[in-house]
Design a protein around this motif. Sequence first.
Motif, short mmCIF file in Angstrom:
data_model
loop_
_atom_site.label_atom_id
_atom_site.label_comp_id
_atom_site.label_asym_id
_atom_site.label_seq_id
_atom_site.Cartn_x
_atom_site.Cartn_y
_atom_site.Cartn_z
N PHE A 346 0.88 -1.24 0.04
CA PHE A 346 -0.06 0.01 0.08
C PHE A 346 0.70 1.38 -0.07
O PHE A 346 0.47 2.38 -0.01
N GLU A 347 2.12 1.11 -0.01
CA GLU A 347 3.09 2.23 -0.10
C GLU A 347 2.86 3.35 0.94
O GLU A 347 2.84 4.66 0.72
N THR A 348 2.74 2.74 2.30
CA THR A 348 2.41 3.72 3.34
C THR A 348 3.04 2.97 4.72
O THR A 348 2.90 1.68 4.59
N ASN A 349 3.43 3.62 5.65
CA ASN A 349 3.84 3.19 6.83
C ASN A 349 2.61 3.32 7.74
O ASN A 349 2.87 2.82 8.96
N ASN A 350 1.91 4.28 7.38
CA ASN A 350 0.59 4.52 8.41
C ASN A 350 -0.64 3.63 8.32
O ASN A 350 -1.42 3.62 7.37
N ILE A 351 -0.41 2.62 8.96
CA ILE A 351 -1.32 1.29 8.80
C ILE A 351 -2.06 1.03 10.18
O ILE A 351 -3.20 1.12 10.36
N SER A 352 -1.19 0.91 11.51
CA SER A 352 -2.13 0.42 12.62
C SER A 352 -2.94 1.51 13.28
O SER A 352 -2.79 2.80 12.78
N GLU A 358 -11.00 2.78 4.99
CA GLU A 358 -10.03 4.00 4.68
C GLU A 358 -8.62 3.57 4.21
O GLU A 358 -8.22 4.24 3.16
N PHE A 359 -8.12 2.63 4.83
CA PHE A 359 -6.78 2.12 4.44
C PHE A 359 -7.01 1.32 3.22
O PHE A 359 -6.11 1.32 2.41
N LEU A 360 -7.90 0.42 3.34
CA LEU A 360 -7.89 -0.65 2.37
C LEU A 360 -8.32 0.15 0.74
O LEU A 360 -7.63 -0.13 -0.17
N PHE A 361 -9.12 1.14 0.88
CA PHE A 361 -9.74 1.52 -0.24
C PHE A 361 -9.37 2.89 -1.00
O PHE A 361 -9.87 3.58 -1.70
N GLU A 362 -8.10 3.26 -0.09
CA GLU A 362 -7.73 4.83 -0.29
C GLU A 362 -7.35 5.04 -1.88
O GLU A 362 -7.50 5.94 -2.55
N HIS A 363 -6.93 3.85 -2.49
CA HIS A 363 -6.17 4.04 -3.85
C HIS A 363 -7.04 3.12 -4.77
O HIS A 363 -6.66 2.98 -6.00
N SER A 364 -8.24 2.68 -4.39
CA SER A 364 -9.11 1.69 -5.13
C SER A 364 -9.78 2.35 -6.04
O SER A 364 -10.26 4.01 -6.01
N THR A 403 -4.45 2.25 -7.66
CA THR A 403 -4.05 3.24 -8.50
C THR A 403 -3.16 4.29 -7.84
O THR A 403 -3.95 5.05 -7.07
N PHE A 404 -2.00 4.58 -7.84
CA PHE A 404 -1.26 5.34 -7.03
C PHE A 404 -0.81 6.56 -7.71
O PHE A 404 -0.90 6.47 -8.98
N PRO A 405 -0.43 7.57 -6.95
CA PRO A 405 -0.05 8.93 -7.63
C PRO A 405 0.73 9.03 -8.69
O PRO A 405 0.40 9.66 -9.53
N ASN A 406 1.98 7.96 -8.86
CA ASN A 406 2.68 7.88 -9.94
C ASN A 406 2.15 7.19 -11.12
O ASN A 406 2.98 6.76 -11.99
#
Length: 1009
Positions: A346-352, A358-364, A403-406
């Motif tokens: 998910f290309e983030t360390n902000n998980i716990s 919000e975490f799962l579908f942020e880039h979906s 789909t990520f920003p890049n």
Amino acid sequence: MSWFDRSAVLFDEIDKDDLAEKTYVAVNRLKERLKKHPNIIDLKHEHLIQMALTKNSQERANTAVSLCIVELDKLLNTADIRFNQLQSALVASVEFGYSSVFATMFSLILLTYLHFNTIRQVIQKKFSDLASINKIGRQLALVKDQSTALKITLDTICEKNGLEIGIAFLMNNNELKVAWDHLTVGENCREETHEWLPNLSIIKRMNASKNIIYIPNVANDSQYGIDTNGANNAFLSIPLIENDNLFGVLCFSGRSDFSELDSNDYEFLGLIAGVLVSTLQNIEMRVIIEAQNRSLEGTIKERTAALKQKNDDTTSMLTNLHQGLFTITKGGLIHSEYAPFLAKIFETNNISNREFSEFLFEHSQLDKTSIEQVKNTALAILHGKQGAFERLSSRLVNDLILTFPNNHVKNVILSWDQILNESKQVVKLLVTVRDVTDHHKAEEQKEVLAAVFKNSAEAIAVFDKALYIQAVNAAFCDLMSMNDEYLVGSNLSTVLRNMHDGSFFDSIRTDIENSGCWDGEIRCDPGESSDKTRWLTVSEIGQSKSSKTATFLGSFSDILRRQKVEDELRYLANYDALTSLPNRRLFTERVEHALALAKRNSTRVALFFIDLNRFKHINDSYGHSIGDELLIQVTQRLNEFVRESDILSRLGGDEFTILIENPVSSDDVEMFASRLLQQFTQPFNIANHELRTDASIGISVFPDDAESVETLMINADVAMYSAKKRGVGFLFFESKMNETSGLRLGLENDLYKALENNELFLTYQPKIELCTGQMVGAEVLLRWEHPELGLISPDQFIPLAEETGLIVPIGHWVLETACKNLEKWRKEGLYPIKLAVNVSAKQFQTSDFVEQVQKVLEDTSLDPALLELEVTESLLMDTENTSIEIMTNLKEMGISISIDDFGTGYSSLQYLSKFPIDYLKIDRSFVMGLDTGGKSIAIIRAIIAMAEGLGLEVVAEGVEDDGQARLLREFGCQLAQGYLYSRPLKEVDFIKHLSPQKHKLQALTFLQR
């Protein structure tokens, strides 16, 4: 007041704090505690803090008693003096009958002295015993082994009672064994002392009474049968009792000063024995505990190591499985179970502790309604009753596209499971996340390869190392005139048995067995016709999963078609596509040959450099098609003018050269130039336009003006520019003309400063997808705005940069600036497109070129898939091995590679197949020829067919009208760029055609200008 009463009063005054009484009480209290706690070690540990506090009190008691004794001594001395005085007084006063009084007083004084002396001795002995017990208690508390404890105890008792021999016996298998001995009379007695063990009667007596036995003189008491040969006449035996059982015996012998032991002595020895027993028990227990601790430590280490190994194995397993785990609590929050791979996916360390949806579908790409449904379903399972998971889990999402920003995409699979408590209630949801992007890409690539294999126009077959056919495409079936049902499973030698003998196929098997490849000519028709003669290329493509044996791909190339294409490309490498004249490469070779002959024969060679005047004006006014037709008609006139021995060439643009060998004189050369200019006196009729143009000619002569090809051409070029500047038809080269080249030198100096002074800038010419009309990329073009001369043509400063080596830092600046701009546009919300950056030969051949490109990508954070590098065909031919390695490294980074100006060099199919390229760019000169038909159409079709066979895309440069675009689209060309769509645009104008990322399709549609 009597003397005794005065002594008592004096003692009371000295002992105002009742220290003597307190001392007796403390001794009795200690005795009671020892009875309750036989283990003095535990007692000492228990009262370690109180000992520190009571130490001062004991010292004060000792001091007080000592003072008391001192005062008593003084009192007794005073009593003696008084006694002497009274005696003298009594003698003098005998007549008064004081003799009886004196006797009475003397008796009282004597009794008082004896009483206080006895008290002093008792007190001193009690304090001595207490000190001994305290000392041995402290010593034994620190002892860690049995022998030391016994030694300390024996030494203490022998010292206390004046005994000379001490032996400790401990029970071992119901027998007393010597554990330690103490000798003070010499080593010669050691052996004898071990001979007199306590006899059975003593042991029974001690075991029954648990009391100490002391015999002052063994010789007078034969009850115990101990014979010491008169060496020592006293015997002391102290039982060591453990749990009312005889644990051991301490035996002592010697000439004791004591005829009997009083109760205090027995009490002291009993306490010492109790302390020793407790110490020995503690030592034994310590040994057991230490052994158990060592065993426990070993077990803990083993279990810790096993637990760590299990954890490492689990982590390794999860890593190798490319999976991440997390649980969802009843509040809908995430608890990360295996974060490293989750962070990677998910290309983030902000998980716990994040809300899971919000975490799962942020880039979906899921809509809000679907996300809310998944969230409510998960919470319903967590708060539901038994069976809720089985009933509702089908509503959860299992596949995600992120789909990520890049702009890169990941495919993710989710697996859901429940975690139950003892009551079978769902307390958490376990979610397993797996990145299947590579698998999806592999499947897509497999489908693409299968489609390419199936639909390829070239015959292809898959063999094993024995040449048994495993798969064929339709073209192979057509070539062999057989269906695939017969071909698959057959051996190639069987299929072609009428064309080649067995030895031919044996040689193929041997080569692919040894080297993994084979290529050569093969006949596929038994007749004499060469229509079905093919060039077979066999190469290893991997191993069969079922048989674990090597698999080979066989490609049957049409030799005639291949030779035709290579002949056409070879022609293109040496001749101008528009005019069919020798190009710069062939002309240079012929000039070199002519100079070699001239040197050998001592003759002269004249070189004419011809440039058309006002050609750019005609080209811009009437279009490139008119300009090209003008060049063709100029070529026709020049061809009619020159002799067969002369060499006419088009270097490019509107520049022509003529080489004449062995001119008679300078007048002949001048006459030739004059007649040459006459060819431009008549107008050119093109498309109902009467166009007039003349020429400027520069002439240099070998060996007068130069002795090398390069210098000869440069000097002719300098003379041509001088003639153009002066407005005359032709000029011979003169050395002073080099002064004119000072401008060129000044330009070179200014070019060094251009980069530093920010005079260089980039323009962008869009690339259009012919089938959709959408803009899919752009070519980055360099421009120079000179502070005094204005806009400098790239044709002027690019060759100058190549010659001076400035092209390397300039090329790096272009690459870095283009990548920075593209990333900047993405951050501004504009839809990113692929940019193509030209790379010069010198820049490409630098030793760290790949590292430079990689660093630019890292510094700008640009996705490599958005970068395309353009290299020239001649560069690849000149540095084949190095180019392959560099291009392979660039491809592995994800960068696309295209060949620029394709067709102007030696475009060999064999060479192209070696390079990992993506695009072929058809040179503008071929596109211009589409309007006139003829060779240009055939050449472009051949290039497109070649690219299709190699799996490459084709880009056409210089497209200027709809007719050209229509033909290119019909021929199968995918991409185009040119003035039909847009001139090169500055950044501020170019980004106007890039829409925000959310409007993807609109952003890629480019309006024609």
